[in-house]
Design a protein around this motif. Structure first.
Motif, mmCIF file in Angstrom:
data_model
loop_
_atom_site.group_PDB
_atom_site.id
_atom_site.type_symbol
_atom_site.label_atom_id
_atom_site.label_comp_id
_atom_site.label_asym_id
_atom_site.label_seq_id
_atom_site.Cartn_x
_atom_site.Cartn_y
_atom_site.Cartn_z
ATOM 1 N N VAL A 57 51.887 -80.188 -6.707
ATOM 2 C CA VAL A 57 51.171 -79.930 -7.789
ATOM 3 C C VAL A 57 50.944 -79.772 -8.394
ATOM 4 N N ARG A 58 50.484 -79.886 -10.001
ATOM 5 C CA ARG A 58 50.097 -79.024 -11.139
ATOM 6 C C ARG A 58 48.649 -78.989 -10.708
ATOM 7 N N ALA A 59 48.137 -77.115 -10.890
ATOM 8 C CA ALA A 59 47.030 -77.017 -10.799
ATOM 9 C C ALA A 59 47.033 -76.205 -11.807
ATOM 10 N N GLU A 60 45.153 -76.442 -12.381
ATOM 11 C CA GLU A 60 44.365 -75.312 -13.097
ATOM 12 C C GLU A 60 44.115 -74.146 -12.731
ATOM 13 N N ARG A 61 44.064 -73.162 -13.206
ATOM 14 C CA ARG A 61 43.590 -71.881 -13.084
ATOM 15 C C ARG A 61 42.521 -71.638 -13.476
ATOM 16 N N LYS A 62 41.555 -71.213 -13.242
ATOM 17 C CA LYS A 62 40.118 -71.285 -13.978
ATOM 18 C C LYS A 62 40.113 -69.613 -15.195
ATOM 19 N N ALA A 63 39.759 -69.150 -16.042
ATOM 20 C CA ALA A 63 39.642 -68.243 -16.249
ATOM 21 C C ALA A 63 39.082 -67.158 -15.606
ATOM 22 N N ARG A 64 39.462 -65.748 -15.735
ATOM 23 C CA ARG A 64 38.708 -64.707 -14.644
ATOM 24 C C ARG A 64 38.914 -63.577 -14.961
ATOM 25 N N MET A 65 38.229 -62.560 -14.915
ATOM 26 C CA MET A 65 38.488 -61.053 -15.186
ATOM 27 C C MET A 65 38.540 -60.468 -13.992
ATOM 28 N N GLY A 66 39.517 -59.450 -14.005
ATOM 29 C CA GLY A 66 40.573 -58.888 -13.291
ATOM 30 C C GLY A 66 40.694 -57.589 -13.145
ATOM 31 N N ARG A 67 41.033 -56.516 -12.829
ATOM 32 C CA ARG A 67 41.007 -54.822 -12.711
ATOM 33 C C ARG A 67 43.025 -54.705 -13.155
ATOM 34 N N ASN A 68 42.843 -53.791 -13.951
ATOM 35 C CA ASN A 68 44.272 -53.074 -14.145
ATOM 36 C C ASN A 68 44.491 -51.616 -13.235
ATOM 37 N N PRO A 69 45.622 -52.049 -12.593
ATOM 38 C CA PRO A 69 45.478 -51.513 -11.445
ATOM 39 C C PRO A 69 45.411 -50.047 -10.958
ATOM 40 N N ALA A 70 46.653 -49.701 -12.321
ATOM 41 C CA ALA A 70 46.751 -48.163 -13.003
ATOM 42 C C ALA A 70 45.220 -47.426 -13.097
ATOM 43 N N THR A 71 44.714 -48.155 -14.078
ATOM 44 C CA THR A 71 43.385 -47.364 -14.599
ATOM 45 C C THR A 71 42.214 -48.040 -14.127
ATOM 46 N N GLY A 72 42.040 -48.796 -13.986
ATOM 47 C CA GLY A 72 40.671 -49.466 -13.084
ATOM 48 C C GLY A 72 40.071 -49.715 -14.105
ATOM 49 N N GLU A 73 40.827 -50.329 -15.175
ATOM 50 C CA GLU A 73 40.219 -50.637 -16.669
ATOM 51 C C GLU A 73 39.637 -52.745 -16.154
ATOM 52 N N PRO A 74 38.417 -53.712 -16.580
ATOM 53 C CA PRO A 74 38.230 -54.931 -16.384
ATOM 54 C C PRO A 74 39.366 -55.172 -17.372
ATOM 55 N N ILE A 75 40.422 -56.194 -17.242
ATOM 56 C CA ILE A 75 41.128 -57.338 -18.493
ATOM 57 C C ILE A 75 40.454 -58.774 -17.538
ATOM 58 N N LYS A 76 40.598 -59.019 -19.031
ATOM 59 C CA LYS A 76 39.914 -60.939 -19.335
ATOM 60 C C LYS A 76 41.779 -61.628 -18.586
ATOM 61 N N ILE A 77 41.676 -62.339 -17.663
ATOM 62 C CA ILE A 77 42.372 -62.949 -17.266
ATOM 63 C C ILE A 77 42.521 -64.936 -18.048
ATOM 64 N N PRO A 78 43.699 -65.636 -19.111
ATOM 65 C CA PRO A 78 43.235 -66.313 -19.226
ATOM 66 C C PRO A 78 43.266 -67.269 -17.715
ATOM 67 N N ALA A 79 42.860 -68.758 -18.423
ATOM 68 C CA ALA A 79 43.038 -70.566 -17.399
ATOM 69 C C ALA A 79 44.831 -70.565 -18.396
ATOM 70 N N LYS A 80 45.364 -71.240 -16.970
ATOM 71 C CA LYS A 80 46.418 -71.225 -17.211
ATOM 72 C C LYS A 80 47.064 -72.839 -15.830
ATOM 73 N N LYS A 81 47.793 -72.799 -16.484
ATOM 74 C CA LYS A 81 48.448 -74.178 -15.659
ATOM 75 C C LYS A 81 49.596 -74.081 -14.370
ATOM 76 N N VAL A 82 49.654 -73.676 -13.281
ATOM 77 C CA VAL A 82 50.406 -73.658 -11.893
ATOM 78 C C VAL A 82 50.952 -74.509 -10.746
ATOM 79 N N VAL A 83 52.318 -74.349 -10.738
ATOM 80 C CA VAL A 83 52.485 -75.577 -9.440
ATOM 81 C C VAL A 83 52.514 -75.300 -8.482
ATOM 82 N N LYS A 84 52.251 -75.794 -7.305
ATOM 83 C CA LYS A 84 52.200 -75.165 -6.617
ATOM 84 C C LYS A 84 52.941 -75.942 -5.366
ATOM 85 N N PHE A 85 53.597 -76.234 -3.929
ATOM 86 C CA PHE A 85 53.409 -76.912 -2.782
ATOM 87 C C PHE A 85 53.292 -76.833 -1.779
#
Length: 101
Positions: A57-85
């Motif tokens: 199944v091809r799925a759409e992931r929405k854009a979201r806010m993440g966190r850089n594990p090294a610095t703790g700085e918030p980062i924006k993760i863009p939307a993308k398409k993924v494949v799931k089984f």
């Protein structure tokens, strides 16, 4: 505890050839054709069903806010398409039987 060895592509080809009574070259071609059709159909329609096993199944992931594990700085993760089984229920129950109540 000994780790179980996973089946290689060559072993899979030989197993299919033996079960179907065909040569290894034809069995390998069948596997490659199935993989190519799965990719083409998932790209085109978003879903490819492997009867008795599950579906791609091809799925759409929405854009979201993440966190850089090294610095703790918030980062924006863009939307993308993924494949799931998604594994079929019959297969899931055969491999890992459901708990009885």
């Amino acid at each position: 505890m000994a780790e179980a060895k996973k089946m290689t592509q060559t072993q899979l080809v030989r197993e299919i050839a033996a079960c179907c009574g065909i040569n290894n070259k034809l069995a390998k071609q069948c596997i490659e054709t199935l993989a190519a059709i799965a990719v083409k159909e998932t790209k085109k329609s978003g879903v490819f069903v492997v009867p008795g096993i599950g579906k791609l199944v091809r799925a759409e992931r929405k854009a979201r806010m993440g966190r850089n594990p090294a610095t703790g700085e918030p980062i924006k993760i863009p939307a993308k398409k993924v494949v799931k089984f998604r594994v079929a229920k019959v297969v899931k129950d055969a491999i890992v039987p459901p708990k009885k109540k």
